[in-house]
Enzyme design. Sequence first.
Site, PDB file in Angstrom:
ATOM      1  N   GLY A 164       0.785  -1.239   0.000  1.00 36.05           N
ATOM      2  CA  GLY A 164       0.000   0.000   0.000  1.00 36.05           C
ATOM      3  C   GLY A 164       0.811   1.281   0.000  1.00 36.05           C
ATOM      4  O   GLY A 164       0.360   2.304  -0.494  1.00 36.05           O
ATOM      5  N   ASP A 203      -4.141   1.888  11.280  1.00 35.64           N
ATOM      6  CA  ASP A 203      -5.514   1.564  11.646  1.00 35.64           C
ATOM      7  C   ASP A 203      -5.494   1.056  13.095  1.00 35.64           C
ATOM      8  O   ASP A 203      -5.513   1.842  14.027  1.00 35.64           O
ATOM      9  CB  ASP A 203      -5.984   0.512  10.631  1.00 35.64           C
ATOM     10  N   LYS A 232      -6.042   6.526  11.165  1.00 30.33           N
ATOM     11  CA  LYS A 232      -7.430   6.239  11.555  1.00 30.33           C
ATOM     12  C   LYS A 232      -7.452   5.944  13.057  1.00 30.33           C
ATOM     13  O   LYS A 232      -7.544   4.785  13.458  1.00 30.33           O
ATOM     14  CB  LYS A 232      -7.864   4.969  10.821  1.00 30.33           C
ATOM     15  N   VAL A 258     -10.941   3.271   3.002  1.00 29.89           N
ATOM     16  CA  VAL A 258     -10.503   4.121   1.896  1.00 29.89           C
ATOM     17  C   VAL A 258      -9.653   3.335   0.902  1.00 29.89           C
ATOM     18  O   VAL A 258      -8.987   2.366   1.264  1.00 29.89           O
ATOM     19  CB  VAL A 258      -9.720   5.347   2.408  1.00 29.89           C
ATOM     20  N   ARG A 311      -5.758   0.557  -6.442  1.00 30.47           N
ATOM     21  CA  ARG A 311      -4.479   1.133  -6.024  1.00 30.47           C
ATOM     22  C   ARG A 311      -4.032   2.257  -6.956  1.00 30.47           C
ATOM     23  O   ARG A 311      -3.318   3.162  -6.545  1.00 30.47           O
ATOM     24  CB  ARG A 311      -3.383   0.053  -6.017  1.00 30.47           C
TER      25      ARG A 311
HETATM   26  P1  XMP Z   1      -3.074  -1.915  11.238  1.00 28.21           P
HETATM   27  O1  XMP Z   1      -2.134  -2.966  11.728  1.00 28.21           O
HETATM   28  O2  XMP Z   1      -2.678  -0.537  11.656  1.00 28.21           O
HETATM   29  O3  XMP Z   1      -3.041  -2.093   9.699  1.00 28.21           O
HETATM   30  O4  XMP Z   1      -4.501  -2.234  11.612  1.00 28.21           O
HETATM   31  C1  XMP Z   1      -2.717  -1.157   8.800  1.00 28.21           C
HETATM   32  C2  XMP Z   1      -2.889  -1.802   7.448  1.00 28.21           C
HETATM   33  O5  XMP Z   1      -4.244  -2.167   7.239  1.00 28.21           O
HETATM   34  C3  XMP Z   1      -4.666  -1.865   5.955  1.00 28.21           C
HETATM   35  N1  XMP Z   1      -5.802  -0.940   6.029  1.00 28.21           N
HETATM   36  C4  XMP Z   1      -6.477  -0.445   4.995  1.00 28.21           C
HETATM   37  N2  XMP Z   1      -6.328  -0.643   3.678  1.00 28.21           N
HETATM   38  N3  XMP Z   1      -8.111   0.840   3.264  1.00 28.21           N
HETATM   39  C5  XMP Z   1      -7.159   0.002   2.818  1.00 28.21           C
HETATM   40  O6  XMP Z   1      -7.041  -0.170   1.617  1.00 28.21           O
HETATM   41  C6  XMP Z   1      -8.331   1.094   4.568  1.00 28.21           C
HETATM   42  O7  XMP Z   1      -9.216   1.880   4.923  1.00 28.21           O
HETATM   43  C7  XMP Z   1      -7.466   0.408   5.484  1.00 28.21           C
HETATM   44  N4  XMP Z   1      -7.377   0.416   6.833  1.00 28.21           N
HETATM   45  C8  XMP Z   1      -6.341  -0.417   7.119  1.00 28.21           C
HETATM   46  C9  XMP Z   1      -3.479  -1.261   5.264  1.00 28.21           C
HETATM   47  O8  XMP Z   1      -2.829  -2.244   4.495  1.00 28.21           O
HETATM   48  C10 XMP Z   1      -2.543  -0.835   6.364  1.00 28.21           C
HETATM   49  O9  XMP Z   1      -1.187  -0.918   6.008  1.00 28.21           O
HETATM   50 MG    MG Z   2      -0.253  -1.307   4.333  1.00 30.88          MG
END
Ligand code: XMP
Ligand code: MG
Length: 183
Positions: free
Chosen positions: A47, A106, A134, A156, A168
Amino acid sequence: MSNNMMDDLEKILFSEEELAARIKELGAAITADYAGKEILMIGVLRGAVIFMADLARAIDLPVAIDFMAVSSYGAATSSSGVVRILKDLDEDVENKHVLIVEDIIDSGLTLNYLMDNLWSRKPASIKICTLLNKPERRKVEVPIAYNGFTIPDYFVVGYGLDYAEKYRNLPFIGVLKPETYAG
Ligand code: XMP
Ligand code: MG
């Protein structure tokens, strides 16, 4: 933009122009903070790739880049809490100034694990730069040195972020319609 990916989006959260402007600011802050040093950027695959490419070019210092891949959500949208290294670094980080580059934080579980793992390799420093934050869904606190934008609990996509490997390549960040991933 005339493509069918647009139909899956509820709205655009950050336009291409807004992203570019914010990344310029992040690059300037990083350039000032690391003056006289070299940076080893570690991108978290997949990502962070697009953000990292733009961020690296907004930094006016020597920047080396490397990547790690860790287990992520796959096609589901909530964190399992399990973090696995799928691809390790190619470079040695000992005595280097490491800047971890993430697309979004996240739960914080991924970066919490990565920070511990990287500290054990004796770098000179480690800081985190994330495009999106987030905080509502945080399970473990992680120190964020550079944050592009704080967002509500939306799923998102775009600018590197995917749902099931799609979206992407959108040049902006958009909010996915819930029916796109619920259905
Ligand atoms: P954590 O460990 O912080 O994870 O929960 C972060 C990873 O989770 C994915 N992630 C998302 N990917 N839209 C996405 O496309 C989102 O809203 C989202 N929220 C979390 C992402 O890979 C990130 O590195
Ligand atoms: Mg990621």
